[in-house]
Design an enzyme around this catalytic site. Sequence first.
Site, PDB file in Angstrom:
ATOM      1  N   ARG A  54       0.835  -1.193   0.000  1.00 40.82           N
ATOM      2  CA  ARG A  54       0.000   0.000   0.000  1.00 40.82           C
ATOM      3  C   ARG A  54       0.876   1.250   0.000  1.00 40.82           C
ATOM      4  NH1 ARG A  54      -2.006   0.015   4.808  1.00 40.82           N
ATOM      5  NH2 ARG A  54      -0.716   1.732   5.524  1.00 40.82           N
ATOM      6  N   TYR A 107     -16.687  15.937 -16.994  1.00 44.27           N
ATOM      7  CA  TYR A 107     -17.020  14.530 -16.851  1.00 44.27           C
ATOM      8  C   TYR A 107     -18.070  14.356 -15.758  1.00 44.27           C
ATOM      9  CZ  TYR A 107     -16.360   9.718 -15.236  1.00 44.27           C
ATOM     10  OH  TYR A 107     -16.569   8.420 -14.831  1.00 44.27           O
ATOM     11  N   ASP A 180      -7.305  18.439 -15.551  1.00 48.77           N
ATOM     12  CA  ASP A 180      -7.596  17.070 -15.959  1.00 48.77           C
ATOM     13  C   ASP A 180      -7.132  16.935 -17.410  1.00 48.77           C
ATOM     14  OD1 ASP A 180      -8.694  14.689 -16.876  1.00 48.77           O
ATOM     15  OD2 ASP A 180     -10.507  14.885 -15.673  1.00 48.77           O
ATOM     16  N   LYS A 205      -7.863   5.604 -19.647  1.00 45.33           N
ATOM     17  CA  LYS A 205      -8.109   6.081 -20.999  1.00 45.33           C
ATOM     18  C   LYS A 205      -6.841   5.994 -21.850  1.00 45.33           C
ATOM     19  CE  LYS A 205     -12.237   7.074 -19.311  1.00 45.33           C
ATOM     20  NZ  LYS A 205     -12.110   7.108 -17.852  1.00 45.33           N
TER      21      LYS A 205
END
Length: 389
Positions: A54, A107, A180, A205
């Site tokens: 982690r 978005y 973004d 993406k």
Amino acid sequence: MATSSEWHGFETRAIRAGQDPDPRTGAVVPPIYATSTFAQDGVGGLREGYEYSRSANPTRTALEECLASLEGGVRGFAFASGLAAEDVLLRTVCVPGEHVIVPDDAYGGSFRLFEKVLRPWGLEPTPVHMSDLEAVRSVVRTGSTRVVWVETPTNPLLGIADIEALAGIAHEEGALLVVDNTFASPYLQQPLALGADVVVHSTTKYCGGHSDVVGGALVVADEELGERLAFAHNAVGAVAGPFDAWLVLRGLRTLAVRMERHSDNAERVAEFLTSRPEVAQVLYPGLPEHPGHALAQRQMRRFGGMVSVRLAGGEQAALALAERCRVFVLAESLGGVESLVEHPGRMTHASVTGSVLEVPDDLVRLSVGIETADDLVADLAQALDGTAT
């Protein structure tokens, strides 16, 4: 062997940054370290700083170093999803009672996060048209605005915002400019070089590029902010797993060549769609008539693979186009090698229905892939032929 600081070309950094051959075996592709924990050489004696996946994992480290190099940042962070990255960033740099400026074309998942999760937490978002600089200035709250959040190009209307000018507005108020960069990818646009403080990606993406992984990333320009995010990244635990990190890293290796082909095909598709009477408007920053065309030319390498269209026949024609495509697959998401078609109002942006971000119901969004361009044009032609039947 050259160090990453000596590699200036984007394509070279995409293949080499964070990806030296394995020192033990010579493997040229970074291994997938599928482990949750690491043996210690005595209590607190960590090997190369690794103790628990982690906190850090070598496969994720390789991805984070590559992303930071490609975006020109000092530090990168790989997350389990783009929305996880957004949430950790905002909870790190903001406190309840503060204010953020967000796009009025964004978005749907980001808007849902702002409105349904962070507003109840105490963070107040104000949507504004980001290409209107005076409108942005008018909603700044001195002493309260902490973030100006930008998408460029926007999702799904392909608007273009002036990153450098918005950085100036944000910094005058002591706020951060967050960009973004998912639609453009690191190959087509470098927000940090234009004054942004943080870059956000849905690595699902274009960075991943093959529709086989979900992930997110942050890249920062400031070491102190990087330290704060590193603490939150570990504390919250929304990290990319080693398999997912490896898939995104594999995708980055071909990002440059893919983005060139995406752009080639999208330009061809956009030009074709402008010739069709069924299409009322083509939204693509590569078209000279697009209001953001000149700005996109200045701050982007090329115009990308996303094209949106509005149908003259309204919502039913838009739905018919989406459903009649055969090479374009009817599916959400974007940025993969295969072409996708969707109706944002019923699919990716359904969550903004009834808000100021509601998208036109005659809109269709195309993620133009890297197939043969003639096949993509022919598919759209046959689909448009049937929109009136």
